[in-house]
Design an enzyme around this catalytic site. Structure first.
Site, PDB file in Angstrom:
ATOM      1  CG  ASN A 278      58.956  30.746  24.665  1.00  0.00           C
ATOM      2  OD1 ASN A 278      59.297  32.050  25.189  1.00  0.00           O
ATOM      3  ND2 ASN A 278      58.803  30.716  23.739  1.00  0.00           N
ATOM      4  CG  ASP A 305      50.979  33.995  22.636  1.00  0.00           C
ATOM      5  OD1 ASP A 305      50.996  33.126  22.017  1.00  0.00           O
ATOM      6  OD2 ASP A 305      52.231  34.120  23.432  1.00  0.00           O
TER       7      ASP A 305
END
Lengths: 429, 313
Positions: A278, A305
């Site tokens: 995501n 991330d």
């Protein structure tokens, strides 16, 4: 303690340096850069044909400590960073408990000093418990060493709360890092909404769910004069919104991940939960726009991330798997291959997006090879070909969709304050 | 001829030749169902497990009877909750089932891709009996068998699929199967329930149901889930019925001999008027019978390796 790099190609965007030169480290600082340097008693590393760049900085990492140590901890996470060529990382506060006060920030700093292999900069929560309701004690956290605030993993869905965050942080000069996702538009979504989600029947997360929030936050940053940093930009439309905001002078910066630059929603056809992330993997059109945005400076930073998960977390039906890709140990290979070997960007521009720009955004005294600065250095070998083998990651998170991928380009040494913590894929700390 | 793999996961992955083989194989199976003694020994000694993570009456009993008519041992495992809630992982559940000597796992699961996951994890064959909103291949095969039986062909037929295309595994499998065998597929439903880029699958999307029905050889009416209304995807059941319910007036737009199909269970008075459901052109009950025949064919093709159907041991 002296260390002398001889024969390497030195790239330092902060000094517009891009040339063959020697570099001397003394007492943990950069002592000299020049031709044919020599130093009595120095350990000499001959690195002809390799590149000496400021230590890479990853401003978006999930270290999972405290509370989720079964997924990752500061010991393994910082070593994954060292293996990946990173000398500094900023860690997100969505741990258990959420890092939303001085004590939490102080804990991270202390643990990193005790067991870390690279520099760790904590990011505090924007709101208490990252619940999006009331501002956390941001002033306290900044005093404790927080370099930014973010409710990463969740959007700040209330525009008034986001406005207050952008205004309040102006006192401290830190950015608000936005996880941009309209919770209603994205509700229950598993992957990018498009043709592939239609075929697979998986609920989609439309591009507009991200773009609406980025547009909102750019307008709020413009109105308040606060500093906005958009995490993991993934859509062509988002790039355009940020480009326009920057043209108007809005104080906004942005980052993109290696996976959003290299994989599309086609990868989800396997129903392999390692492709679940995501924001979701988007389309080729988005990849083109992200690469173009990075090349023209609309996107400032490459950040991983890094979102490690345990085997049992991901070894479930796609719908029930958590979002996230383990990224620290693959970033350099993927980025050098996709952007530099692919001819999209110069090595100097890629280095800038992984050193100087994140340092500037976080306000940390890193990201350059200027004489007198901390000797945080990464040595890159653009010719090294290797195969990604997640099973061999030092990170506890083996959740990488790149298993078996062949890449060209690797970090071959990581030096933190003059100490060699990784060399040729071996950890020395 | 035989199927190319050990599994049937979806019609996306099946060739036209494989689908035709299944439809041809189902014909003698239907004869077996019509007999007084509905049992052949073909699959004697084979173990089939129905693993159902979602409630289902017709699909589960259809597979169960298909296995029993073919002589296999069939057991049903109904799991009322997902693996996550239940505590045991899907991997551990299926490895346990495999370890008991299972030859074929038939799985119904709320999660898209669950059948793929199982197929990659076990050596046993896997039939996808519906995975979330992804595919339901045996339903589409029985729909195609029914069409073939009545119309003598599939190529060139105009088939209208009406309703919630977005959440329908029946629609997806039908679209793959019908387009691969040369039918023209037309879809209509509330525009909030039409998934993006569905036309790339070779179907024609209509804003007005009348255009989808015009001259159709068959109408496949999808079940409307009440929960979709609760999530606001259409305003009220009443308005859905007014805009998309199939009544005699709308039926008159299709060819006079158009087949009326529904995968069941029906919401009479919502997506289908009662006098349409029981119209002489309705083949809804036949679909159920054909479902058993098609599933017998699938079990036979996956488990017997293509030997004589009535092999006596």
């Amino acid at each position: 303690m002296k260390l002398l790099f001889k024969g390497g190609w030195i790239i330092d965007p902060a000094q517009n340096m891009n040339e063959i030169a020697d570099l001397l480290i003394e007492n943990g600082k950069i002592a000299a850069i020049g031709e044919a340097l020599s130093a009595d008693g120095a350990e000499i590393m001959h690195i002809d044909g390799k590149y000496v760049v400021p230590g890479l900085i990853d401003m978006h990492v999930h270290l999972r400590e405290p509370g989720l140590e079964y997924k990752e901890d500061i010991y393994t996470g910082t070593r994954a960073a060292a293996l990946g060529g990173f000398t500094s990382i900023a860690c997100m506060p969505n741990t258990k408990p959420v890092i939303d006060n001085f004590t939490g920030v102080d804990y991270i700093k202390g643990r990193a000093r005790a067991v870390g292999a690279v520099n760790v900069y904590p990011i505090g929560a924007i709101t208490k418990g990252s619940e999006g309701l009331e501002l956390a004690e941001i002033g306290d956290m900044v005093q404790g060493g927080a370099v930014a605030v973010s409710d990463d993993g969740k959007p700040v869905s209330n525009a008034q709360v986001m406005r207050l965050a952008l205004e309040y942080t102006k006192m401290f000069g830190i950015p608000v890092i936005a996880h941009s996702e309209d919770p209603h538009l994205a509700d229950g979504g598993q992957m990018h909404e498009g043709f592939v989600s239609t075929v697979l029947g998986l609920k989609g997360i439309p591009a507009v769910a991200e773009e609406i929030m980025i547009a909102r936050d750019c307008l709020l940053a413009e109105y308040t004069g606060g500093r906005l940093h958009v995490a993991h930009v993934s859509t062509a439309g988002a790039v355009e919104i940020i480009r326009q905001a920057k043209a108007r002078g809005v104080n906004v910066t942005a980052e993109v991940t290696p996976h959003h630059l290299t994989l599309t929603d086609e990868a989800v056809r396997s129903f392999d939960s390692r492709t679940k992330v995501n924001p979701p993997l988007r389309t080729l059109t988005d990849i083109e726009a992200l690469a173009a945005g990075l090349a023209d400076g609309t996107i400032d930073v490459i950040a991983t991330d890094h979102a490690p998960h345990a085997f049992e977390d991901k070894d479930v039906e796609y719908k029930y798997a958590p979002f996230g890709i383990s990224g620290l140990e693959t970033a350099v290979g993927l980025i050098l291959q996709a952007l530099v070997q692919g001819g999209r960007m110069s090595l100097a521009d890629v280095v800038k997006a992984m050193t100087l720009r994140p340092a500037q955004i976080l306000g940390i005294d890193k990201g350059t090879l200027q004489v007198g600065k901390d000797a945080d250095i990464t040595v890159l070998d653009l010719a090294q070909e290797w195969t990604i083998e997640p099973a061999k990651f030092i990170s506890k998170g083996k959740n990488s969709p790149y298993s078996g991928f062949q890449v060209k380009g690797q970090a071959i040494a990581t030096i933190v304050s003059g100490e060699v913590v990784m060399q040729e894929g071996r950890l020395l700390k | 001829m035989h199927l190319s793999g050990k599994d049937v996961l979806g019609l996306e992955y099946m060739t036209p030749a494989e689908m035709k083989l299944i439809l041809e194989t189902a014909r003698p199976m239907k004869d077996i169902i019509a007999r007084d003694i509905k049992k052949v020994p073909t699959l004697r000694g084979k173990c089939v497990v129905n693993l159902f993570y979602e409630p289902s009456t017709r699909t589960r009993s259809s597979f169960e009877l298909a296995g029993k008519y073919m002589g296999a041992d069939v057991i049903n495992i109904a799991v009322s909750t997902s693996s996550v809630v239940k505590g045991e992982s899907l991997r551990d559940t299926i490895l346990t089932i495999q370890a008991m000597g299972t030859d074929l796992i038939i799985v119904r699961h709320a999660a898209e891709g669950a059948a793929h996951y199982i197929a990659q994890t076990v050596k046993a064959g896997v039939i996808n009996a519906g995975d979330g909103t992804h595919e339901h291949p045996s339903q589409a095969l029985l729909d195609m068998y029914t069409l073939q039986e009545h119309k003598g062909r599939i190529a060139g037929l105009k088939v209208a699929i009406i309703g919630d295309i977005l959440h329908s595994r029946v629609a997806r499998s039908n679209i793959w199967g019908l387009t691969k065998l040369g039918a023209q597929v037309h879809v209509a439903g509330p525009s909030t329930l039409i998934p993006p880029f569905i036309e790339r699958l070779g179907v024609t999307v209509h804003k007005r149901i009348e255009d989808a029905l015009d001259g159709a050889d068959a109408i496949n009416i999808l079940r409307i889930q009440r929960e979709r209304q609760q999530k606001g995807l259409f305003p009220t059941a009443r308005e859905y019925g007014r805009l998309f319910g199939i009544n005699q007036q709308r039926l008159a737009l299709a060819k006079p001999d158009a087949l009326i199909m529904h995968p069941g269970p029906m919401n009479r008075g919502l997506e289908i008027a009662a006098d349409v459901a029981y119209d002489e052109r309705s083949v809804i009950e036949e679909q159920v019978t054909n479902g058993v025949a098609v599933r017998m064919a699938l079990l036979y093709l996956l488990l017997s390796g293509g030997g004589n159907i009535e092999t006596t041991v």
